[in-house]
Design a protein around this motif. Sequence first.
Motif, PDB file in Angstrom:
ATOM      1  N   ASN A 144       0.842  -1.194   0.000  1.00  0.00           N
ATOM      2  CA  ASN A 144       0.000   0.000   0.000  1.00  0.00           C
ATOM      3  C   ASN A 144       0.880   1.248   0.000  1.00  0.00           C
ATOM      4  O   ASN A 144       2.082   1.180   0.245  1.00  0.00           O
ATOM      5  CB  ASN A 144      -0.977  -0.003   1.180  1.00  0.00           C
ATOM      6  CG  ASN A 144      -0.362  -0.561   2.433  1.00  0.00           C
ATOM      7  OD1 ASN A 144       0.843  -0.628   2.543  1.00  0.00           O
ATOM      8  ND2 ASN A 144      -1.188  -0.973   3.357  1.00  0.00           N
ATOM      9  N   LYS A 163       2.565  -5.138   2.498  1.00  0.00           N
ATOM     10  CA  LYS A 163       1.494  -5.423   3.462  1.00  0.00           C
ATOM     11  C   LYS A 163       1.998  -6.468   4.456  1.00  0.00           C
ATOM     12  O   LYS A 163       2.731  -7.360   4.097  1.00  0.00           O
ATOM     13  CB  LYS A 163       0.250  -5.957   2.741  1.00  0.00           C
ATOM     14  CG  LYS A 163      -0.539  -4.868   2.053  1.00  0.00           C
ATOM     15  CD  LYS A 163      -1.877  -5.375   1.604  1.00  0.00           C
ATOM     16  CE  LYS A 163      -2.679  -4.226   1.029  1.00  0.00           C
ATOM     17  NZ  LYS A 163      -3.941  -4.669   0.463  1.00  0.00           N
ATOM     18  N   GLN A 164       1.561  -6.320   5.723  1.00  0.00           N
ATOM     19  CA  GLN A 164       2.000  -7.249   6.753  1.00  0.00           C
ATOM     20  C   GLN A 164       1.162  -8.499   6.726  1.00  0.00           C
ATOM     21  O   GLN A 164       0.016  -8.529   6.543  1.00  0.00           O
ATOM     22  CB  GLN A 164       1.898  -6.598   8.132  1.00  0.00           C
ATOM     23  CG  GLN A 164       3.145  -5.898   8.589  1.00  0.00           C
ATOM     24  CD  GLN A 164       3.669  -4.801   7.685  1.00  0.00           C
ATOM     25  OE1 GLN A 164       3.079  -4.419   6.704  1.00  0.00           O
ATOM     26  NE2 GLN A 164       4.828  -4.290   7.983  1.00  0.00           N
TER      27      GLN A 164
END
Length: 164
Positions: A144, A163-164
């Motif tokens: 993102n 993104k995690q």
Amino acid sequence: MINDQIRDKEVRLIDENGTQMGIVSNKEAQDLALSKRLDLVKISPTAKPPVCKIMDYSKHRFDQQKKEKEARKKQKTATIKELRLSPNIDTHDINVKIKKAKEFLKNGDKVKISIRFKGREIGYSDNSLEIFDMFVKSVEEYGNIEKPPKKEARMMSMFLSPKQ
């Protein structure tokens, strides 16, 4: 401070097992450490009287270095990969850059996308915003926007984070 470096008259002593021996003179504490073939280490120099512990200092130092080394191994350093585009880039070229950005984001790296304007291309900066939008929509499942597109002199750039 260890052994002879400790100059205080009285110290609060803790033996090698962790039990408190009370307040003793510096000489007594050093003799006790010497008789056990260990070191007298000042743990809390600001306390009144200072706290000293009898321990094997070289083993203690070795254990600390080992812990630090393990911590460094587990530490993840985030690297920034840069992809450069131009305002009149073709769709195939953009797809190649998108594929590369997805690969970087999968590996956990941050990606900087920049568009450099040459000559009269600076007049088409609104076209570059469309390129950024297309780019973000293509990689939104992997990352993102960290910093939105920003124009700086003859360059426009934005950052994507994984993104995690």
